[in-house]
Design a protein around this motif. Sequence first.
Motif, PDB file in Angstrom:
ATOM      1  N   MET A  47      85.949   6.991  79.600  1.00  0.00           N
ATOM      2  CA  MET A  47      86.900   7.388  78.560  1.00  0.00           C
ATOM      3  C   MET A  47      86.459   6.712  77.275  1.00  0.00           C
ATOM      4  N   GLN A  48      87.084   7.060  76.177  1.00  0.00           N
ATOM      5  CA  GLN A  48      86.753   6.474  74.880  1.00  0.00           C
ATOM      6  C   GLN A  48      88.008   5.911  74.245  1.00  0.00           C
ATOM      7  N   LEU A  49      88.080   4.583  74.129  1.00  0.00           N
ATOM      8  CA  LEU A  49      89.181   3.969  73.411  1.00  0.00           C
ATOM      9  C   LEU A  49      89.020   4.235  71.917  1.00  0.00           C
ATOM     10  N   GLY A  50      90.092   4.151  71.195  1.00  0.00           N
ATOM     11  CA  GLY A  50      90.023   4.267  69.749  1.00  0.00           C
ATOM     12  C   GLY A  50      90.928   5.327  69.163  1.00  0.00           C
ATOM     13  N   ARG A  51      91.217   6.376  69.917  1.00  0.00           N
ATOM     14  CA  ARG A  51      92.015   7.468  69.365  1.00  0.00           C
ATOM     15  C   ARG A  51      93.414   7.019  68.966  1.00  0.00           C
ATOM     16  N   GLU A  52      93.949   6.044  69.686  1.00  0.00           N
ATOM     17  CA  GLU A  52      95.313   5.588  69.406  1.00  0.00           C
ATOM     18  C   GLU A  52      95.355   4.335  68.531  1.00  0.00           C
ATOM     19  N   CYS A  53      94.204   3.890  68.041  1.00  0.00           N
ATOM     20  CA  CYS A  53      94.158   2.613  67.330  1.00  0.00           C
ATOM     21  C   CYS A  53      94.792   2.656  65.946  1.00  0.00           C
TER      22      CYS A  53
ATOM     23  N   LYS B 211      87.663   1.709  82.355  1.00  0.00           N
ATOM     24  CA  LYS B 211      87.119   3.061  82.217  1.00  0.00           C
ATOM     25  C   LYS B 211      86.293   3.192  80.945  1.00  0.00           C
ATOM     26  N   ASN B 212      86.738   2.529  79.876  1.00  0.00           N
ATOM     27  CA  ASN B 212      85.977   2.566  78.626  1.00  0.00           C
ATOM     28  C   ASN B 212      84.614   1.907  78.823  1.00  0.00           C
ATOM     29  N   SER B 213      84.599   0.784  79.537  1.00  0.00           N
ATOM     30  CA  SER B 213      83.351   0.062  79.779  1.00  0.00           C
ATOM     31  C   SER B 213      82.376   0.898  80.595  1.00  0.00           C
TER      32      SER B 213
ATOM     33  N   ARG C 165      82.759   1.938  71.711  1.00  0.00           N
ATOM     34  CA  ARG C 165      82.260   2.070  73.088  1.00  0.00           C
ATOM     35  C   ARG C 165      82.192   0.713  73.787  1.00  0.00           C
ATOM     36  N   ASN C 166      82.075  -0.341  72.998  1.00  0.00           N
ATOM     37  CA  ASN C 166      81.999  -1.691  73.558  1.00  0.00           C
ATOM     38  C   ASN C 166      83.211  -2.522  73.177  1.00  0.00           C
ATOM     39  N   CYS C 167      84.322  -1.849  72.857  1.00  0.00           N
ATOM     40  CA  CYS C 167      85.527  -2.547  72.410  1.00  0.00           C
ATOM     41  C   CYS C 167      86.014  -3.517  73.478  1.00  0.00           C
ATOM     42  N   GLY C 168      86.322  -4.730  73.040  1.00  0.00           N
ATOM     43  CA  GLY C 168      86.827  -5.717  73.977  1.00  0.00           C
ATOM     44  C   GLY C 168      88.259  -6.123  73.723  1.00  0.00           C
ATOM     45  N   PHE C 169      88.894  -5.520  72.699  1.00  0.00           N
ATOM     46  CA  PHE C 169      90.262  -5.901  72.354  1.00  0.00           C
ATOM     47  C   PHE C 169      91.247  -5.316  73.363  1.00  0.00           C
TER      48      PHE C 169
ATOM     49  N   LYS D 213      79.230  -6.950  84.729  1.00  0.00           N
ATOM     50  CA  LYS D 213      79.942  -8.227  84.734  1.00  0.00           C
ATOM     51  C   LYS D 213      81.341  -8.062  84.123  1.00  0.00           C
ATOM     52  N   LYS D 214      81.443  -7.255  83.071  1.00  0.00           N
ATOM     53  CA  LYS D 214      82.740  -7.001  82.449  1.00  0.00           C
ATOM     54  C   LYS D 214      83.676  -6.332  83.442  1.00  0.00           C
TER      55      LYS D 214
END
Length: 302
Positions: free
Chosen positions: A243-249, A237-239, A273-277, A207-208
Amino acid sequence: MIKQYFYLAWWFVCARFLGRRAPLQTVLFITDKCNLRCKHCSVYGSAGYRQRKFDDILADMRRSYAAGSRFIDLEGGEPTLWREGEKTINDIIDAAKSIGFFSITVTTNAQQDFSWIHPHSIWVSMDGVGKYHESIRGEGTFAKLEENIRRSGHKHLSVNMVVNSLNWESVDAAIEYARSNPAIEQISVNFHTPYPGTEYLMLPVEKKVEVIDKVLAYKKKGYPIMNSVSGLKKMKKNSLGQMQLGRECFVTNFIYPDGTDGLCSGYGTDLCRNCGFCMAGEMASVFNFCPDTLLAGFKLRM
């Protein structure tokens, strides 16, 4: 303005190629006092309505600026409720301007008049239209939001939507509403990040992805969507686990109502892994020098 662009270019080179982990943006929670109790909120009442002291906020802003940050977002709770004697949030805004921040943003739930505040931009939390917004924030909140947006008169007012299991059906209506309302400049689309106790609000992956594709279609039609195409694709792609978001946070440093500071509270955990920001997708796109993300950032911040 030219000096600001030179600074951004220098910051990017240092971060992307020299490995310097310095913030560019600060999210400063000045209070967790609030006039709502929203179902998805991870801040509300977490320690008995804390409020930062002005001198501590000033020290935080100076420290963040010295570390490299040039954009600051004032959040809560409801940040317009902040008071210390005769001081209001405008005193914090003025202090941030005098320190040298390129832009100051205030995020509000728009449940009271905010026409008196003077940041560079205002972000209103709008989680759908009508009953969808109210299913999360309470009965009567959407009418108050509409009235206070109308009264604001601010040139750079945008709305933020956090999509979850209660309001995903209102994404189309929210985007159409943002385009049709002359008081609204843009809309950003985020997704619920499942902080403990709110897991039921997270959308299933399929759904996302469906919603992201919908937002991309609106974006390509020219609707005023704050998210960049590149940032939305990285969220997709993260969903999907591609890929994995977070490295640049590290680009954003957070300062919480108890005075602690650091990265996003979900950084380095399974929440990534479930980041929605949407911010996470945008930061990843900046690091990959995606032109559309850079242009979107300049439009929003400069």
